[in-house]
Design a protein around this motif. Sequence first.
Motif, PDB file in Angstrom:
ATOM      1  N   ASN A   1       7.438 -14.051  -8.238  1.00  0.00           N
ATOM      2  CA  ASN A   1       8.276 -13.198  -7.417  1.00  0.00           C
ATOM      3  C   ASN A   1       9.556 -13.882  -6.954  1.00  0.00           C
ATOM      4  O   ASN A   1      10.443 -13.231  -6.436  1.00  0.00           O
TER       5      ASN A   1
ATOM      6  N   SER B   1       3.326  -9.219  -0.977  1.00  0.00           N
ATOM      7  CA  SER B   1       2.034  -8.567  -1.217  1.00  0.00           C
ATOM      8  C   SER B   1       0.951  -9.050  -0.248  1.00  0.00           C
ATOM      9  O   SER B   1      -0.066  -8.381  -0.059  1.00  0.00           O
TER      10      SER B   1
ATOM     11  N   LYS C   1       1.543  -4.451  -6.712  1.00  0.00           N
ATOM     12  CA  LYS C   1       2.222  -3.482  -7.577  1.00  0.00           C
ATOM     13  C   LYS C   1       3.400  -2.790  -6.910  1.00  0.00           C
ATOM     14  O   LYS C   1       4.331  -2.368  -7.579  1.00  0.00           O
TER      15      LYS C   1
ATOM     16  N   LYS D   1       6.757  -2.494  -5.364  1.00  0.00           N
ATOM     17  CA  LYS D   1       7.966  -3.324  -5.386  1.00  0.00           C
ATOM     18  C   LYS D   1       9.012  -2.859  -4.388  1.00  0.00           C
ATOM     19  O   LYS D   1       9.993  -3.575  -4.147  1.00  0.00           O
TER      20      LYS D   1
END
Length: 543
Positions: free
Chosen positions: A35, A333, A385, A387
């Motif tokens: 990320n 996340s 998942k 974003k």
Amino acid sequence: MNLIKLAFRNFFRMKFKLFIALFIGSISILKAQYNNPQYKIIDVEHYKLTLEVNDSTNVINANINVNLQFKQAANEFYLDLVERDSVSGKGMKVDSIYQNNVEVNFKQLNNKLIIYPKHNFPNLTYTYKIKYKGEPKDGLVISKNLHGDRTFFGDNWPNRAKNWFPCVDHPSDKATVEYIIKAPNHYQAIANGFMVEETNISEKRKQYYFKTEVPLPTKVMVVGIAKFAIQNIGEVQNVPVSTWVYPQTKENGFHDFEIAKSVLDFFIEKIGEYPYQKLANVQSKTRFGGMENAGNIFYFEESVTGKQEHEDLIAHEIVHQWFGNSATEIDWSHLWLSEGFATYLTDLYMLEKHGDEVFKTRLRKEKSKVLSFYKQSKTPVVDGKTKDFMKLLNANSYQKGAWVLHMLRDKIGNELFWQGIKEYYNTYKFKNASTKDFKQVMEQVSGKSLELFFNQWLFNVGHPILKTDFIYFRKKLRLTVEQLQEKPFEFPLEIALYYKDGSSEIKTIEVQNKSYAYEIEAKGDVKYIELDPNTKLLFEEEK
């Protein structure tokens, strides 16, 4: 011979635990690499931002020194910076970049400032001096407050710092920061760290200099420039506490935020040493109810009422100084490590301050939000998942995260829970952590395996949806428990038995199967039952 076997067994057990710890750590690092593409290339150590604002235009003039190390030789690298667009005219335009006083080439493309270094060697510190200007699209909010006065407030979460200064705009890259703020002299300025200097640089302008001692993620690196009424309300365990509010309602604001001292004292006692040089509570233009900027929390304008209506909000944002700011999630996340912690530790503060019924009422409301959110979005708490990071500000991150901690506290006990919270913080203060890092600490402290607990509540979707039925015969209660959701959970379930003579008692069963019939000893005729009478389990009951 037995002693030799025992020694070998203990040796290999220690080796196995070390392997697991290294494996979990590598997962966290890989996650950050995925990320944060710059993770493999650079590590920013320090920002020194000089920022000049004025009353005639929203354009800021700035230069920033970025101290960084290269992790490997590179022909180019980039910093996040939103470039000026031709339609709105907003965004930043870079004029020049110098590497250790040598000018270097660069280009701005796709909101990245791509820099071509002259040379670089790993593990040496390089300083890049970047001169730029522009009107921020976001991040630094330049507007008028509710009284019509002009204000400038940083509002970076999750990755909006790049709208007003070049940076690695990701929580995994922390750095210390200095600010030199130049503004018209009718303003006061607040920023992270300690105010080193306040100087009248001309008849009409002032300069403020702030400096931090510990690294911060960019999401909580901010300045606030406005007309303030300021009250220094004393120290809490050597931490200076102050209130910054709009002058028009200063009496109300001073009253509202004076409770911050007792809140801060509670969490220092429970968690440990406060991580920053000050605690300033600031009325602001943040888009959020509160934004936990390190050492200076920004609250929404209408938080000032004079009625101390937002005690729980103040507690929530103060908790973030430890969890979210100092011990920071490795990636968005894992946001529950910030928001779930702030929500639940606020609940525990309210328990201490206002009693059990207030505590349980808060838990029931939080449970209701979790169940409602599940009907809209079937996603896990640790959600890799999604974003659009703003969408992670949801009931999974806040209320379900809080409920996971509540159930964990019930599982290992209150004393070990607080011991684990302290140990987790001490291990990861000024660093980054993942959910598995937190799990590992709590396993070490409690001596229990928590793999199943963490997997089912945080990495899987949903919660138990229970349908029950019972019959009573000859002091035996036959209770059928059916889990209606797709994957069965394992959990203890308290059952309150209410007898026809007016008495009651609580029994606990271990639920492990999709459907199972339990036989429970009863001391009389059962009139009715109640699931989870003490509000210990996150579940939904099918009537």
